[in-house]
Design an enzyme around this catalytic site. Structure first.
Site, mmCIF file in Angstrom:
data_model
loop_
_atom_site.group_PDB
_atom_site.id
_atom_site.type_symbol
_atom_site.label_atom_id
_atom_site.label_comp_id
_atom_site.label_asym_id
_atom_site.label_seq_id
_atom_site.Cartn_x
_atom_site.Cartn_y
_atom_site.Cartn_z
ATOM 1 N N ASP A 13 190.113 91.139 54.549
ATOM 2 C CA ASP A 13 189.162 90.724 55.591
ATOM 3 C C ASP A 13 188.609 91.892 56.403
ATOM 4 O OD1 ASP A 13 189.673 88.098 54.804
ATOM 5 O OD2 ASP A 13 191.387 87.957 56.169
ATOM 6 N N GLU A 14 188.464 93.022 55.765
ATOM 7 C CA GLU A 14 187.973 94.222 56.460
ATOM 8 C C GLU A 14 186.459 94.198 56.657
ATOM 9 O OE1 GLU A 14 189.692 94.274 53.610
ATOM 10 O OE2 GLU A 14 191.563 95.381 53.879
ATOM 11 N N LYS A 16 184.502 93.582 53.534
ATOM 12 C CA LYS A 16 184.036 94.014 52.201
ATOM 13 C C LYS A 16 182.741 93.304 51.823
ATOM 14 C CE LYS A 16 187.982 92.594 50.540
ATOM 15 N NZ LYS A 16 188.733 92.305 51.786
ATOM 16 N N GLY A 17 182.693 91.988 52.145
ATOM 17 C CA GLY A 17 181.518 91.192 51.788
ATOM 18 C C GLY A 17 180.246 91.785 52.359
ATOM 19 N N LYS A 18 180.269 92.115 53.636
ATOM 20 C CA LYS A 18 179.072 92.682 54.265
ATOM 21 C C LYS A 18 178.690 94.007 53.587
ATOM 22 C CE LYS A 18 177.020 95.102 57.995
ATOM 23 N NZ LYS A 18 176.711 95.361 59.368
ATOM 24 N N ASN A 38 191.185 82.823 46.576
ATOM 25 C CA ASN A 38 191.940 83.139 47.798
ATOM 26 C C ASN A 38 191.083 84.028 48.703
ATOM 27 O OD1 ASN A 38 192.113 85.183 45.853
ATOM 28 N ND2 ASN A 38 194.215 85.756 46.337
ATOM 29 N N ALA A 39 190.127 84.728 48.097
ATOM 30 C CA ALA A 39 189.253 85.622 48.865
ATOM 31 C C ALA A 39 188.185 84.832 49.611
ATOM 32 C CB ALA A 39 188.570 86.606 47.913
ATOM 33 N N GLY A 40 187.742 85.384 50.728
ATOM 34 C CA GLY A 40 186.612 84.812 51.466
ATOM 35 C C GLY A 40 185.803 85.985 51.980
ATOM 36 N N HIS A 41 184.668 86.239 51.354
ATOM 37 C CA HIS A 41 183.829 87.387 51.711
ATOM 38 C C HIS A 41 182.562 86.893 52.392
ATOM 39 C CE1 HIS A 41 185.877 89.875 48.288
ATOM 40 N NE2 HIS A 41 186.716 89.481 49.218
ATOM 41 N N GLN A 224 190.967 91.037 48.660
ATOM 42 C CA GLN A 224 192.193 91.322 49.418
ATOM 43 C C GLN A 224 192.157 92.772 49.911
ATOM 44 O OE1 GLN A 224 192.877 89.426 46.133
ATOM 45 N NE2 GLN A 224 192.145 87.859 47.505
ATOM 46 N N GLY A 302 190.862 79.161 57.216
ATOM 47 C CA GLY A 302 190.650 78.887 58.638
ATOM 48 C C GLY A 302 191.828 79.235 59.519
ATOM 49 N N ARG A 305 193.904 84.760 62.281
ATOM 50 C CA ARG A 305 194.419 86.024 61.751
ATOM 51 C C ARG A 305 195.254 86.707 62.817
ATOM 52 N NH1 ARG A 305 188.454 87.643 59.514
ATOM 53 N NH2 ARG A 305 188.499 86.382 57.621
ATOM 54 N N LYS A 331 183.337 96.556 62.336
ATOM 55 C CA LYS A 331 183.665 95.805 63.554
ATOM 56 C C LYS A 331 183.973 96.695 64.764
ATOM 57 C CE LYS A 331 184.981 91.460 62.752
ATOM 58 N NZ LYS A 331 185.619 90.215 62.272
HETATM 59 P P1 GDP Z 1 186.097 90.421 53.674
HETATM 60 O O1 GDP Z 1 187.068 89.430 53.147
HETATM 61 O O2 GDP Z 1 186.622 91.818 53.637
HETATM 62 O O3 GDP Z 1 184.748 90.317 53.033
HETATM 63 O O4 GDP Z 1 185.897 90.082 55.220
HETATM 64 P P2 GDP Z 1 185.692 88.608 55.851
HETATM 65 O O5 GDP Z 1 184.326 88.150 55.530
HETATM 66 O O6 GDP Z 1 186.818 87.725 55.503
HETATM 67 O O7 GDP Z 1 185.855 88.934 57.395
HETATM 68 C C1 GDP Z 1 185.035 89.849 58.037
HETATM 69 C C2 GDP Z 1 184.294 89.137 59.180
HETATM 70 O O8 GDP Z 1 183.749 90.086 60.046
HETATM 71 C C3 GDP Z 1 183.120 88.285 58.719
HETATM 72 O O9 GDP Z 1 183.010 87.188 59.577
HETATM 73 C C4 GDP Z 1 181.925 89.220 58.886
HETATM 74 O O10 GDP Z 1 180.708 88.520 59.111
HETATM 75 C C5 GDP Z 1 182.335 89.996 60.106
HETATM 76 N N1 GDP Z 1 181.840 91.373 60.169
HETATM 77 C C6 GDP Z 1 181.734 92.312 59.197
HETATM 78 N N2 GDP Z 1 181.357 93.492 59.721
HETATM 79 C C7 GDP Z 1 181.208 93.312 61.043
HETATM 80 C C8 GDP Z 1 180.878 94.162 62.140
HETATM 81 O O11 GDP Z 1 180.648 95.357 61.986
HETATM 82 N N3 GDP Z 1 180.858 93.592 63.388
HETATM 83 C C9 GDP Z 1 181.135 92.276 63.589
HETATM 84 N N4 GDP Z 1 181.098 91.818 64.826
HETATM 85 N N5 GDP Z 1 181.457 91.449 62.590
HETATM 86 C C10 GDP Z 1 181.517 91.961 61.344
HETATM 87 P P1 IMO Z 2 189.792 88.760 51.196
HETATM 88 O O1 IMO Z 2 189.289 89.161 49.832
HETATM 89 C C1 IMO Z 2 193.330 88.228 53.699
HETATM 90 C C2 IMO Z 2 196.941 86.765 51.679
HETATM 91 C C3 IMO Z 2 197.463 85.381 52.014
HETATM 92 C C4 IMO Z 2 198.946 85.600 51.825
HETATM 93 C C5 IMO Z 2 199.014 86.548 50.632
HETATM 94 C C6 IMO Z 2 199.285 85.873 49.308
HETATM 95 O O2 IMO Z 2 188.942 87.774 51.899
HETATM 96 O O3 IMO Z 2 190.106 89.978 51.996
HETATM 97 P P2 IMO Z 2 197.782 84.362 47.718
HETATM 98 O O4 IMO Z 2 197.102 83.059 47.943
HETATM 99 O O5 IMO Z 2 196.859 85.478 47.361
HETATM 100 O O6 IMO Z 2 198.934 84.268 46.762
HETATM 101 O O7 IMO Z 2 198.435 84.748 49.140
HETATM 102 O O8 IMO Z 2 197.741 87.194 50.592
HETATM 103 N N1 IMO Z 2 195.534 86.818 51.235
HETATM 104 C C7 IMO Z 2 194.534 87.311 51.984
HETATM 105 N N2 IMO Z 2 194.516 87.771 53.244
HETATM 106 N N3 IMO Z 2 192.207 88.250 52.973
HETATM 107 C C8 IMO Z 2 192.201 87.816 51.687
HETATM 108 O O9 IMO Z 2 191.150 87.968 50.873
HETATM 109 C C9 IMO Z 2 193.399 87.282 51.153
HETATM 110 N N4 IMO Z 2 193.734 86.741 49.963
HETATM 111 C C10 IMO Z 2 195.041 86.481 50.028
HETATM 112 O O10 IMO Z 2 197.138 85.016 53.335
HETATM 113 O O11 IMO Z 2 199.474 86.279 52.934
HETATM 114 MG MG MG Z 3 188.002 87.641 53.729
#
Ligand code: GDP
Ligand code: IMO
Ligand code: MG
Length: 428
Positions: A13-14, A16-18, A38-41, A224, A302, A305, A331
């Protein structure tokens, strides 16, 4: 060489998607190399939010080919739902989405085993997403997995599912006390999905290597993060795949000699979802404030974190195991307004100081972080596009991260939108 890997440098959740969405502007192919739904980008475009789970985050760019690689595990119903959801919103998902024939399928019994296993672990549960990821990779390694290509051969598909269910159903009944699965029912469902997915199935390794040979720009998207990697993360509190940059080679079938850059995505603080050690976790009002301001709730489940200060010790580990060539710090804007910002530079464990990642889980779990304090900034950094326009304290924070991690910041993200970005070095 124009092949760039985007890898999470923390616990996922760093952002990556953006980053992948932004870099796709210059990419011919975007390919996901591991993980599953399991990922959410998250990608924000024109104030609309898109959350990608299986489909690469480049899909919002019409001309780019998106590939789901062999290292990914695919739940076909989830993939179809994602495809249809995007189409409904006017996003093109046709021949621009290709799925590797060799990617493994998440079966209904994998999901049941994941959830039953977690329940049985009780307090020691991993906190998985319950999507069947672990059991699917177990079957892959046990050589009993069923692959995307098998969807194209109904007789063989039924045979393989039936053979697997002999063991699975025994386990379901006698260990977990639940009902077993019917091979016929599973096949009917999955072969139905095959009708929709069939035209996307391809030999993606050949496509990727041909594109690399032709000098095309390839963007390889990790899911991840490094600390969730099966080998290099906080085992056993990890996911079940190779999330690090090396996973891009095995997960797509591209050789390491073809990789040009490895961009490590780093949130300006740290978050983690699920169980497991997290030395810099904040359980006070600052942690709460970061969660609220940063919208730190899982994009897939949901769940709130867990939030904490930036840990540069794990980032040094990340830089090493990924061979990072640059950082994308995201961020930064969420830290606006803090009086003081802390950076973890080491750990104290049983009276001794450590400046490296502690691989023994007990030590990593029991250590106390050693912090360096930096002055915060009061101005808003939201949407700042030039480094020199950042408050001087924010610039100092970035420079200190670079120094401690030993890798330069190539990109700084200052908001959710595409253009809320500072580019210090181009990737392509
Ligand atoms: P991913 O799994 O690495 O793609 O990251 P996620 O999408 O799960 O979580 C990152 C969250 O931070 C998302 O809601 C993005 O829209 C948001 N985001 C990404 N970059 C920035 C940033 O620079 N500033 C802010 N405020 N939000 C950001
Ligand atoms: P993105 O790609 C954050 C975590 C779960 C759990 C562990 C194992 O959006 O960064 P799993 O279902 O993979 O066997 O769960 O890994 N986890 C993540 N945490 N971002 C993710 O993906 C994750 N995908 C799995 O919360 O701790
Ligand atoms: Mg994510």
């Amino acid at each position: 060489m124009p092949t760039v890997i985007v890898v999470g440098a923390q616990w996922g959740d760093e952002g990556k998607g953006k980053l992948v969405d932004v870099l796709t502007e210059k990419a011919d192919i975007v390919a996901r190399y591991q993980g599953g739904h399991n990922a959410g980008h998250t990608v924000v475009l024109n104030n609309e939010k898109y959350v990608l789970h299986l489909i690469p985050s480049g899909i919002l760019h019409k001309k780019t080919v998106c590939i789901i690689g062999n290292g990914v595990v695919v739940e076909p119903a989830a993939l179809l739902e994602e495809i249809q959801g995007l189409r409904k919103r006017g996003i093109k998902v046709e021949k621009n989405l290709l799925i590797s024939r060799n990617a493994h399928l998440i079966m209904p019994y994998h999901i049941a085993l994941d959830q039953a296993g977690e329940k049985m672990r009780g307090k020691k549960c991993i906190g998985t997403t319950g999507r069947g990821i672990g059991p699917t990779y177990v079957d892959k390694m046990a050589r009993t997995g069923i692959r995307v290509g098998d969807l194209l051969n109904p007789d063989m598909f039924l045979e393989k599912v039936s053979a697997n269910l002999k063991q699975i159903n025994f386990l379901m009944k006698h260990l977990y006390g639940s009902r077993g699965f019917s091979a016929r029912k599973i096949c009917d469902g999955y072969l139905g999905y095959a009708k929709e997915l069939g035209r996307h199935i391809a030999d993606t390794d050949v496509i990727i290597n041909d594109a690399a040979a032709a000098g095309k720009n390839l963007l390889l998207e990790g899911a991840q993060g490094t600390l969730l990697d099966i080998d290099h993360g906080t085992y056993p509190y990890v996911t079940s795949s190779s999330a690090i940059a090396g996973g891009a080679c095995t997960g797509l079938g591209i050789g390491p000699t073809k990789i040009g850059r490895v961009l490590g995505v780093v949130k300006a603080y740290t978050t983690r979802v699920g169980s497991g050690p997290f030395p810099t976790e904040l359980s006070d009002s600052i942690g709460e404030e970061i969660r609220r301001k940063g919208g730190e709730f899982g994009a897939t489940t949901g769940r709130p974190r867990r939030c904490g200060w930036l840990d540069t010790v794990i980032l040094k580990h990340s830089a090493m195991v990924n061979g990072l060539t640059g950082l994308a710090i995201t961020k930064l804007d969420i830290l606006d307004g803090l009086d003081t910002i802390k950076i973890c530079t080491g750990y104290k464990y049983r009276g001794k100081l450590y400046s490296h990642f502690l691989k023994e889980l007990d030590a990593f779990d029991g250590c106390t972080p050693v912090y360096e304090e930096m002055k915060g900034w009061k101005e808003s950094t939201l949407g700042v596009k030039e480094f020199r326009k950042l408050p001087k304290e924010a610039r100092a924070y970035i420079r200190r991260i670079e120094e401690l991690v030993g890798v330069k910041a190539d990109v700084i993200s200052t908001g959710r939108k595409r253009d809320e970005l500072i580019t210090l070095r181009k990737q392509f």
